[in-house]
Design a protein around this motif. Structure first.
Motif, mmCIF file in Angstrom:
data_model
loop_
_atom_site.group_PDB
_atom_site.id
_atom_site.type_symbol
_atom_site.label_atom_id
_atom_site.label_comp_id
_atom_site.label_asym_id
_atom_site.label_seq_id
_atom_site.Cartn_x
_atom_site.Cartn_y
_atom_site.Cartn_z
ATOM 1 N N GLN A 28 5.469 31.904 50.732
ATOM 2 C CA GLN A 28 4.383 32.473 49.924
ATOM 3 C C GLN A 28 4.483 31.880 48.525
ATOM 4 N N PRO A 29 3.854 30.744 48.282
ATOM 5 C CA PRO A 29 3.979 30.063 46.984
ATOM 6 C C PRO A 29 3.564 30.954 45.818
ATOM 7 N N SER A 30 4.207 30.737 44.687
ATOM 8 C CA SER A 30 3.889 31.514 43.495
ATOM 9 C C SER A 30 4.141 30.656 42.264
ATOM 10 N N GLY A 31 3.784 31.203 41.108
ATOM 11 C CA GLY A 31 3.980 30.494 39.846
ATOM 12 C C GLY A 31 2.680 29.972 39.292
ATOM 13 N N VAL A 32 2.772 29.224 38.187
ATOM 14 C CA VAL A 32 1.597 28.677 37.512
ATOM 15 C C VAL A 32 1.325 27.267 38.032
ATOM 16 N N LEU A 33 0.112 27.041 38.526
ATOM 17 C CA LEU A 33 -0.312 25.712 38.960
ATOM 18 C C LEU A 33 -1.105 25.068 37.830
ATOM 19 N N ALA A 81 4.622 12.671 31.009
ATOM 20 C CA ALA A 81 4.974 13.270 29.722
ATOM 21 C C ALA A 81 4.428 14.677 29.542
ATOM 22 N N GLU A 82 3.379 15.051 30.300
ATOM 23 C CA GLU A 82 2.758 16.364 30.140
ATOM 24 C C GLU A 82 3.065 17.256 31.347
ATOM 25 N N PRO A 83 3.057 18.576 31.135
ATOM 26 C CA PRO A 83 3.519 19.496 32.193
ATOM 27 C C PRO A 83 2.450 19.820 33.239
ATOM 28 N N PHE A 84 1.850 18.786 33.844
ATOM 29 C CA PHE A 84 0.864 19.012 34.898
ATOM 30 C C PHE A 84 1.520 18.815 36.258
ATOM 31 N N ASP A 85 1.143 19.658 37.191
ATOM 32 C CA ASP A 85 1.649 19.519 38.557
ATOM 33 C C ASP A 85 0.863 18.479 39.343
ATOM 34 N N VAL A 86 -0.446 18.391 39.083
ATOM 35 C CA VAL A 86 -1.301 17.498 39.867
ATOM 36 C C VAL A 86 -2.551 17.164 39.060
#
Length: 292
Positions: A89-94, A136-141
């Protein structure tokens, strides 16, 4: 990592008071266990175990070490189990970078569906047109439309969209409907700056036509809107045009002709993805996959 593994083996031996019992519990051969614990004692500089032919006992140093190591090993095990739960069950900030117009016009309902499917995920979307730096930036995708330039990023193809020609009924009534791509040269064609030529295909036949008009904009949403206001002909992905076509504000023209399919990619900095990102990419591929 090797030290943590050796600590876990030591904890197992200390708990079972037996190399044979620890070997059975861990699947590590008895001789390997003995050698690894001996190497651990040598690295520390203290004997941790009293070994006899009948039993294994902790030394004073071994008891202190066991109490510390057990907490560390237990914390590591809990962390591993929690990550396993996240996969279920994935969680967190995307954090995702999305093309502005494509996200607003087409992706919003898909995002709503994904959010309902995974209530443990919260979202941080960047819809600016800039190319974000995934390293360099905190993006997942990042979702990107069109052919990609070479980079070290990991690109996953989500879909290929068919791009067609559209104009409003009002514009066609005033300017006439083209019957061949070469007719576009005398029409108002709305597009991106420096569009220059449009290449259109029908089977193996290719026609390149020099197009022009009064409006050049860098927004799909804007030139779609201008087309509905009877200002010219546009090239648009079927999915993005569908709402306007259904409402009668746009009509497909030259239906036998189209441009090369436009690819849609998911870009990530690594192949090792957290569950939230992996599920998001899988979901988009599942929902967009019929558009390949």
């Amino acid at each position: 990592m090797e030290l943590l593994n050796d600590m876990a083996l030591f904890v197992e031996v200390a708990q079972t008071r037996s190399f044979r019992g620890a070997a059975a519990a861990t699947g590590v051969p008895n001789s390997t266990l003995s050698r690894r614990i001996s190497a651990l004692e040598k690295a520390i500089g203290l004997r941790l175990l009293h070994r006899t032919t009948r039993k294994v006992e902790l030394t004073e140093a071994g008891q202190v070490y066991y109490e510390r190591c057990k907490r560390i090993v237990d914390e590591a095990r809990i962390a591993h189990e929690q990550l396993g739960e996240m996969l279920v069950q994935p969680s967190g900030v995307l954090r995702a970078s999305l093309p502005v117009d494509f996200a607003v016009i087409y992706m919003a309902p898909l995002i709503a569906e994904f959010a309902a499917r995974y209530p443990g995920i919260t979202f941080d979307f960047d819809l600016t047109p800039r190319r974000v730096d995934l390293v360099a930036e905190p993006f997942d995708v990042a979702i990107r439309i069109g052919e990609l330039t070479d980079s070290n990023l990991i690109a996953r193809l989500l879909a290929r969209f068919s791009v067609q020609l559209y104009a409003s009924p009002g514009y066609l009534e005033r300017a006439g409907e083209p019957s061949h791509p070469t007719d576009l040269a005398r029409h108002q064609c709305i597009g991106f700056p420096k569009a220059g030529k449009w290449a259109l295909y029908r089977g193996e036949e290719t026609v390149e036509v020099e197009v022009g008009g009064r409006f050049y904009v860098n927004s799909v949403g804007m030139f779609r809107r201008l087309a509905t206001l009877d200002l010219g002909v546009i090239l648009l992905a079927e999915e993005v045009a569908a709402e306007e076509v259904a409402a009668g504000r746009l009509r497909r023209i030259l239906p036998d002709w189209q441009t090369r399919p436009t690819p849609v990619y998911a870009l990530t900095e690594t192949r090792l993805l957290p569950a939230k990102t992996q599920r998001f990419i899988e979901f988009l591929k599942e929902r967009l996959g019929t558009k390949k």
